[in-house]
Design a protein around this motif. Structure first.
Motif: not given
Length: 404
Positions: A376-377, A273, A383-384, A379-380
């Protein structure tokens, strides 16, 4: 304009000999351009037109024919009949594989034999055998292509010159870039040339197209070095020659940018990650970060995960087999083949890759809904993708776990 000679570049030797021969009395009445290397074909065609088909006569002397639409008998009849409008005719004949389809085609080959025994000296027939793929190393030629090539040699080789349009060697492609840069009063760093060739898989049509763009870009950068009050009629002292750098290639060439994308998917598949986030930020910093850029990153991620899904389903284990399962237009650059196979094999099942595609689809929908922070979208999403999925709830046997 006739192509410039490239006698020092081995991959261009066959086409160079052809272009030199058609300009002399040693020109044969027919030739076969064998191979699907489009760049060399266009080079040969440009040389023929420059030598034998003046621009003001091409409406009458140049004929582009296809054996899938026109019988060989009509082609030979047109070649045999002198033109009343021009002194010389050039016939490019595609669809040569039609002559080698089902049936013996005895009449067709008898007609070809009869024509070339008494050819029209004012006509040149060029057969285009672009259904063949000839690798740089002929020893690695596909068996089916090898048989087709031998059949062409046996039937047309006595009358026609055979011009091998094989794939251009990577080293030769880099040498062509250096030579072409000189003709444009430009330089290209060796590292930049190697990166361009490697990123584009030695595809000469793409390399030539991207080089054109890079040369203009490098020359444009030089304009900012010229003093505003400078007299354009006087040469500028101490202004270096426009130079294409490795950074220019990484900035301007999409395939070079894809390297970072494959590094990102490598980190995702390895569940690393921190590295995945760092690579994402690198991609975002190299682009404008706007909606179009974000959607572009999502598209490339979805495409790569779809490729991995097919690789996993077809159990592809080496790069030689990958081209048979991924269709033309849906293949990755050659430099990424082994990496993508390794990444795909890190996933345990089809469900894991399907989950990744669903996450990307959700992020795409959110990006298109104008969120306050697109970064931010993304990055999420990363991470997912780089996290292990949570176990499915009890009883949800047909629902993949996509909530983290």
């Amino acid at each position: 304009m006739a192509p410039k000679p490239t006698s020092s570049i081995r991959s261009f030797a066959s086409s160079d000999r052809f272009l030199a021969e058609i300009a002399t009395d040693a020109r044969r009445p027919g030739y076969v351009l064998a191979g699907d290397e489009s760049f060399l074909y266009q080079r040969c065609r440009a040389g023929v037109l420059a030598e034998l088909a003046p621009p003001d006569q091409r409406d009458f002397c140049l004929h582009d024919l296809d054996l899938a639409e026109v019988p060989i008998f009509d082609v030979l009849d047109r070649a045999q009949t002198p033109s009343l409008m021009v002194p010389f005719q050039v016939l490019f004949v595609r669809g040569l594989k039609t002559l080698y389809g089902r049936g013996q085609k005895k009449e067709e080959f008898a007609a070809i034999d009869a024509y070339f025994r008494r050819p029209n000296p004012s006509a040149l027939i060029i057969f285009v055998a672009d259904h063949l793929s000839i690798p740089t190393d002929l020893r690695r030629m596909d068996m089916q292509d090898k048989e087709r090539f031998e059949r062409i040699r046996e039937t047309l080789g006595d009358w026609c010159g055979i011009v091998e349009l094989s794939r251009v060697d990577e080293g030769d492609a880099a040498r062509w870039l250096a030579a072409e840069a000189v003709t444009r009063n430009t330089q290209i760093h060796p590292d930049a040339a190697r990166e361009l060739v490697d990123a584009l898989g030695a595809d000469m049509m793409l390399i030539a197209s991207e080089f054109e763009k890079l040369a203009l870009y490098a020359q444009g950068k030089q304009l900012f070095l010229i003093p505003p009050q400078h007299d354009q009629a006087q040469p500028v002292a101490d202004i270096p020659t426009p130079t294409i750098t490795l950074g220019d290639v990484e900035t301007m060439v999409l395939a070079a940018k894809q390297r970072s994308l494959y590094e990102l998917t490598d980190a995702i598949s390895a569940k690393d990650r921190p590295r995945a986030l760092a690579l994402l930020h690198g991609l975002l910093n190299a682009s404008d970060g706007g909606e179009d850029s974000a959607i572009g990153h999502l598209y490339m991620l979805a495409r790569t995960f779809r490729q991995m899904l097919i690789i996993l389903e077809k159990n592809v284990r080496d790069s030689r087999a990958i081209w048979s399962v991924l269709w033309h237009g849906f293949r990755m650059p050659p430099f990424a083949a082994e990496d993508l196979i390794r990444q795909a094999r890190r996933y345990k099942s089809r469900a894991d890759l399907t989950r990744a595609l669903r996450l990307i689809a959700r992020a795409d929908l959110e990006i298109r809904s104008s969120p306050p922070d697109k970064r931010l979208v993304l990055e999420r999403l990363i991470l997912a993708l780089a996290s292990e999925p949570k176990p499915a709830a009890s009883g949800s046997f047909h629902q993949f776990a996509i909530d983290l």
